[in-house]
Every structure is written in C-alpha cells, then in structure tokens.
Design a protein around this motif. Structure first.
Motif, PDB file in Angstrom:
ATOM      1  N   GLN A  48       0.854  -1.196   0.000  1.00 30.03           N
ATOM      2  CA  GLN A  48       0.000   0.000   0.000  1.00 30.03           C
ATOM      3  C   GLN A  48       0.889   1.245   0.000  1.00 30.03           C
ATOM      4  OE1 GLN A  48      -3.091  -0.030   3.079  1.00 30.03           O
ATOM      5  NE2 GLN A  48      -2.837  -2.252   3.242  1.00 30.03           N
ATOM      6  N   TYR A  49       0.406   2.314  -0.623  1.00 31.64           N
ATOM      7  CA  TYR A  49       1.227   3.523  -0.661  1.00 31.64           C
ATOM      8  C   TYR A  49       0.370   4.779  -0.551  1.00 31.64           C
ATOM      9  CZ  TYR A  49      -0.192   3.709  -5.594  1.00 31.64           C
ATOM     10  OH  TYR A  49      -0.924   3.751  -6.759  1.00 31.64           O
ATOM     11  N   GLN A  50       1.009   5.838  -0.080  1.00 29.54           N
ATOM     12  CA  GLN A  50       0.420   7.162  -0.020  1.00 29.54           C
ATOM     13  C   GLN A  50       1.364   8.123  -0.715  1.00 29.54           C
ATOM     14  OE1 GLN A  50      -2.644   8.664   1.366  1.00 29.54           O
ATOM     15  NE2 GLN A  50      -1.714  10.108  -0.054  1.00 29.54           N
ATOM     16  N   VAL A  51       0.857   8.832  -1.720  1.00 29.36           N
ATOM     17  CA  VAL A  51       1.668   9.815  -2.444  1.00 29.36           C
ATOM     18  C   VAL A  51       1.681  11.125  -1.663  1.00 29.36           C
ATOM     19  CG1 VAL A  51       1.870  11.166  -4.571  1.00 29.36           C
ATOM     20  CG2 VAL A  51       1.190   8.749  -4.673  1.00 29.36           C
ATOM     21  N   VAL A  52       2.862  11.743  -1.582  1.00 33.89           N
ATOM     22  CA  VAL A  52       3.033  13.009  -0.867  1.00 33.89           C
ATOM     23  C   VAL A  52       3.601  14.040  -1.837  1.00 33.89           C
ATOM     24  CG1 VAL A  52       4.049  14.151   1.136  1.00 33.89           C
ATOM     25  CG2 VAL A  52       3.567  11.690   1.225  1.00 33.89           C
ATOM     26  N   VAL A  53       2.941  15.210  -1.918  1.00 32.81           N
ATOM     27  CA  VAL A  53       3.351  16.255  -2.876  1.00 32.81           C
ATOM     28  C   VAL A  53       3.427  17.610  -2.190  1.00 32.81           C
ATOM     29  CG1 VAL A  53       2.451  15.057  -4.912  1.00 32.81           C
ATOM     30  CG2 VAL A  53       0.949  16.559  -3.594  1.00 32.81           C
ATOM     31  N   ARG A  54       4.005  18.583  -2.895  1.00 27.26           N
ATOM     32  CA  ARG A  54       4.166  19.929  -2.324  1.00 27.26           C
ATOM     33  C   ARG A  54       2.983  20.847  -2.621  1.00 27.26           C
ATOM     34  NH1 ARG A  54      10.439  21.627  -3.411  1.00 27.26           N
ATOM     35  NH2 ARG A  54      10.062  20.784  -5.489  1.00 27.26           N
ATOM     36  N   THR A  55       2.247  20.550  -3.705  1.00 23.24           N
ATOM     37  CA  THR A  55       1.057  21.341  -4.028  1.00 23.24           C
ATOM     38  C   THR A  55      -0.131  20.400  -4.167  1.00 23.24           C
ATOM     39  OG1 THR A  55       1.601  21.219  -6.389  1.00 23.24           O
ATOM     40  CG2 THR A  55       2.338  23.171  -5.196  1.00 23.24           C
ATOM     41  N   VAL A  56      -1.297  20.887  -3.850  1.00 21.81           N
ATOM     42  CA  VAL A  56      -2.503  20.048  -3.815  1.00 21.81           C
ATOM     43  C   VAL A  56      -2.699  19.300  -5.130  1.00 21.81           C
ATOM     44  CG1 VAL A  56      -5.017  20.060  -3.558  1.00 21.81           C
ATOM     45  CG2 VAL A  56      -3.602  21.576  -2.147  1.00 21.81           C
ATOM     46  N   ALA A  57      -2.936  17.990  -5.025  1.00 20.86           N
ATOM     47  CA  ALA A  57      -3.140  17.136  -6.199  1.00 20.86           C
ATOM     48  C   ALA A  57      -4.086  16.002  -5.824  1.00 20.86           C
ATOM     49  CB  ALA A  57      -1.805  16.575  -6.696  1.00 20.86           C
ATOM     50  N   PRO A  58      -4.819  15.457  -6.818  1.00 20.64           N
ATOM     51  CA  PRO A  58      -5.739  14.347  -6.539  1.00 20.64           C
ATOM     52  C   PRO A  58      -4.995  13.131  -5.989  1.00 20.64           C
ATOM     53  CG  PRO A  58      -6.104  15.257  -8.745  1.00 20.64           C
ATOM     54  CD  PRO A  58      -4.834  15.852  -8.238  1.00 20.64           C
ATOM     55  N   ASP A  59      -5.627  12.415  -5.058  1.00 25.61           N
ATOM     56  CA  ASP A  59      -5.092  11.161  -4.494  1.00 25.61           C
ATOM     57  C   ASP A  59      -3.730  11.332  -3.838  1.00 25.61           C
ATOM     58  OD1 ASP A  59      -7.360   9.768  -5.513  1.00 25.61           O
ATOM     59  OD2 ASP A  59      -6.392   9.696  -7.477  1.00 25.61           O
ATOM     60  N   ALA A  60      -3.432  12.525  -3.350  1.00 28.36           N
ATOM     61  CA  ALA A  60      -2.155  12.781  -2.695  1.00 28.36           C
ATOM     62  C   ALA A  60      -2.381  13.666  -1.485  1.00 28.36           C
ATOM     63  CB  ALA A  60      -1.183  13.449  -3.662  1.00 28.36           C
ATOM     64  N   ILE A  61      -1.416  13.622  -0.566  1.00 29.01           N
ATOM     65  CA  ILE A  61      -1.471  14.514   0.584  1.00 29.01           C
ATOM     66  C   ILE A  61      -0.267  15.452   0.530  1.00 29.01           C
ATOM     67  CG2 ILE A  61      -2.681  12.812   2.014  1.00 29.01           C
ATOM     68  CD1 ILE A  61       0.004  12.352   3.501  1.00 29.01           C
ATOM     69  N   LEU A  62      -0.333  16.516   1.303  1.00 27.99           N
ATOM     70  CA  LEU A  62       0.774  17.452   1.392  1.00 27.99           C
ATOM     71  C   LEU A  62       1.736  17.002   2.497  1.00 27.99           C
ATOM     72  CD1 LEU A  62      -1.247  20.798   1.168  1.00 27.99           C
ATOM     73  CD2 LEU A  62      -0.019  19.631  -0.682  1.00 27.99           C
ATOM     74  N   TYR A  63       2.976  17.453   2.416  1.00 29.86           N
ATOM     75  CA  TYR A  63       3.963  17.088   3.431  1.00 29.86           C
ATOM     76  C   TYR A  63       3.471  17.447   4.830  1.00 29.86           C
ATOM     77  CZ  TYR A  63       7.520  15.939  -0.051  1.00 29.86           C
ATOM     78  OH  TYR A  63       8.208  15.348  -1.076  1.00 29.86           O
ATOM     79  N   ALA A  64       2.794  18.585   4.959  1.00 28.24           N
ATOM     80  CA  ALA A  64       2.317  19.038   6.263  1.00 28.24           C
ATOM     81  C   ALA A  64       1.253  18.109   6.842  1.00 28.24           C
ATOM     82  CB  ALA A  64       1.746  20.458   6.137  1.00 28.24           C
ATOM     83  N   GLU A  65       0.679  17.256   5.986  1.00 26.21           N
ATOM     84  CA  GLU A  65      -0.382  16.344   6.439  1.00 26.21           C
ATOM     85  C   GLU A  65       0.145  14.990   6.897  1.00 26.21           C
ATOM     86  OE1 GLU A  65      -4.297  17.010   4.017  1.00 26.21           O
ATOM     87  OE2 GLU A  65      -2.635  17.258   2.604  1.00 26.21           O
ATOM     88  N   ILE A  66       1.448  14.775   6.811  1.00 30.49           N
ATOM     89  CA  ILE A  66       2.027  13.518   7.287  1.00 30.49           C
ATOM     90  C   ILE A  66       2.004  13.513   8.814  1.00 30.49           C
ATOM     91  CG2 ILE A  66       4.066  12.037   7.359  1.00 30.49           C
ATOM     92  CD1 ILE A  66       4.965  13.252   4.725  1.00 30.49           C
ATOM     93  N   THR A  67       1.330  12.540   9.381  1.00 26.09           N
ATOM     94  CA  THR A  67       1.235  12.449  10.838  1.00 26.09           C
ATOM     95  C   THR A  67       2.332  11.523  11.378  1.00 26.09           C
ATOM     96  OG1 THR A  67      -0.220  10.528  10.750  1.00 26.09           O
ATOM     97  CG2 THR A  67      -1.273  12.710  10.700  1.00 26.09           C
ATOM     98  N   PRO A  68       2.634  11.632  12.677  1.00 23.69           N
ATOM     99  CA  PRO A  68       3.588  10.694  13.280  1.00 23.69           C
ATOM    100  C   PRO A  68       3.140   9.239  13.109  1.00 23.69           C
ATOM    101  CG  PRO A  68       3.233  12.550  14.748  1.00 23.69           C
ATOM    102  CD  PRO A  68       2.242  12.695  13.628  1.00 23.69           C
ATOM    103  N   GLU A  69       1.835   9.019  13.203  1.00 27.45           N
ATOM    104  CA  GLU A  69       1.311   7.655  13.037  1.00 27.45           C
ATOM    105  C   GLU A  69       1.590   7.120  11.630  1.00 27.45           C
ATOM    106  OE1 GLU A  69      -0.404   9.656  16.336  1.00 27.45           O
ATOM    107  OE2 GLU A  69      -0.507  10.246  14.218  1.00 27.45           O
ATOM    108  N   MET A  70       1.489   8.004  10.668  1.00 30.21           N
ATOM    109  CA  MET A  70       1.730   7.624   9.275  1.00 30.21           C
ATOM    110  C   MET A  70       3.196   7.227   9.058  1.00 30.21           C
ATOM    111  SD  MET A  70       0.352   9.843   6.051  1.00 30.21           S
ATOM    112  CE  MET A  70      -1.207  10.157   6.847  1.00 30.21           C
TER     113      MET A  70
END
Length: 247
Positions: free
Chosen positions: A146-168
């Motif tokens: 399973q994977y989660q894409v992380v990007v610097r600007t808002v994009a479909p099916d991705a999160i921003l770096y600031a949204e990465i939680t410690p749990e993640m």
C-alpha cells in the motif's frame, strides 16, 4: 553504425551516455554509438528520426516520458498501465520508422528494491508524483504494498507534506523519493518530513543517484534506517533497455 541515444531537456547530467559508451568499449562493440539529443519540445522527435536514419533505440527522460506516447506505434503492456515510457525501440520498414515504447524504470526499481524488503515494509510513502513515480506506484501495486503519495502542491489522491502524521511515519516504513530533491547541484534539499521519527525498521529509497548519498538518505540513515540510492535501478533499467533493443 548503429546509433542509440537519449532524448530529454536539459541533458546536463547523462548516466546513459557514459554507461553505454563504456559498455560498447568494454565489450568490443565497435559499430555502435550512443548520443545525446537535447530536444526541448517533443514535436521535434519526427525531425530527429528523419535526420538520424541509423537510430535503433532511444532512452527518454524528463520532460518527455508522457508526452512522447502519442508518437509511438505500439506501447508495451506494462508501459501502458504505468502511463509513462523511458525506452523506445526503433525498427525501419520500407523507409518508415516503427516505434515501440517500454518502461524499464519499473523493472529497474523492482529488481533493486525486492532484495531489501522486510516483512514490515507493507506500506510506503511516495514523495512526488511525476513520471518516475508512475513506475514506482506500478511496482508497489504489483508487490501488494500500500502507498500514499506526498506532494508539495494540492493534487488528486495525494497529501501534502504538512499532512504527514507521526502515526503515518510509524506505519509506512518504506520511504521513496521520486523527486529531484537532493540532486546535484541542489544537494542540500530533501523531502520535508520529521526524520526524528525514522528508525531502524524503515527503508529509505532515493531514485536520485547524483550524489550517491543524498541529504534524504543521510538523514534517514542517522535514525538507523536502511538506505538505497538510484544507481542500481539505473544499471538494471539500462541493461533491460539493451535487451529490448537487441530482441
């Protein structure tokens, strides 16, 4: 003389030319050459082909991995699923060029990643969502990771770096950088995550190979993570391209 080459723009750093030139020399292949073709606009591809009748194969790098698709006569099944190509075989029939596209990035990534995977590497964070990320996501799906894409600007099916939680960061123990962050000459850049949460169960894989140890890998290793740069992937994909061209 058979000619192979690389299209992209700019082409200031080319692994491929050095690799294949050395390969031809070491293996005594005297009737082959590898050249760089820096074309800023993919619309120049037909002219390139008509002006270089000895072309038998091309590697493709940014920014043309997706835009070149419409110039191909055929696309390999894996490359079609990925939606990006980095290798073209060229056959000439009655004066017409027949182009088939492949994605050897996926092969190179998979073959270099598999020996490093542990039972804890069931989830990944993928930094970036460009052409290289397409091949990475294809391989992760193939390996049931399973994977989660992380990007610097808002994009479909991705999160921003600031949204990465410690749990993640705790649950996603495979970290993959597909961006140019850390690449020479900008060696002081890196994916913006909390490296204090990266530990010995993590595996950090960077597609960048110049420098061999990026800031991303240095920071991950400081926490005890296993690390891997993109050089082995490049070697694997180059040999796969060579096999395709010589079918």
């Amino acid at each position: 003389m058979k000619t192979y080459g690389l299209i992209g723009y700019p082409l200031s750093h080319s692994f491929s030319k050095k690799y294949f030139t050395e390969k031809f020399h070491n293996e005594g292949i005297t009737d082959h050459q590898y050249e760089l073709f820096p074309i800023a606009d993919i619309k120049l591809l037909p002219d390139l082909l008509s002006e270089n009748s000895s072309l038998c194969g091309l590697n493709v790098t940014i920014p043309h991995k997706v835009s070149v698709l419409c110039y191909l006569n055929e696309i390999d099944e894996a490359a079609e699923k990925i939606g990006a190509i980095n290798c073209i075989s060229i056959r000439n029939f009655e004066g017409e060029s027949y182009l088939k596209g492949y994605n050897t990035d996926a092969y190179g990534f998979e073959e270099s990643l598999k020996p490093l995977l542990g039972p804890q590497h069931t989830k990944a964070l993928v930094f970036g969502d460009g052409g290289a990320a397409k091949a990475v996501k294809y391989v992760l799906e193939k390996l049931d990771i399973q994977y989660q894409v992380v990007v610097r600007t808002v994009a479909p099916d991705a999160i921003l770096y600031a949204e990465i939680t410690p749990e993640m960061l705790s649950s996603h123990k495979l970290l993959i950088n597909t961006t140019p962050l850390g690449m020479s000459p900008n060696t002081d850049t890196f994916p913006d995550i909390d490296y204090r949460l990266v530990g010995k169960e993590h595996l950090a894989y960077d597609l960048v190979y110049n420098p061999l140890e990026t800031a991303f890998l240095v920071k991950a290793a400081a926490g005890g993570a296993k690390t891997k740069n993109g050089l082995a992937m490049l070697h694997q994909q180059a040999e796969k391209a060579w096999a395709i061209w010589n079918k």
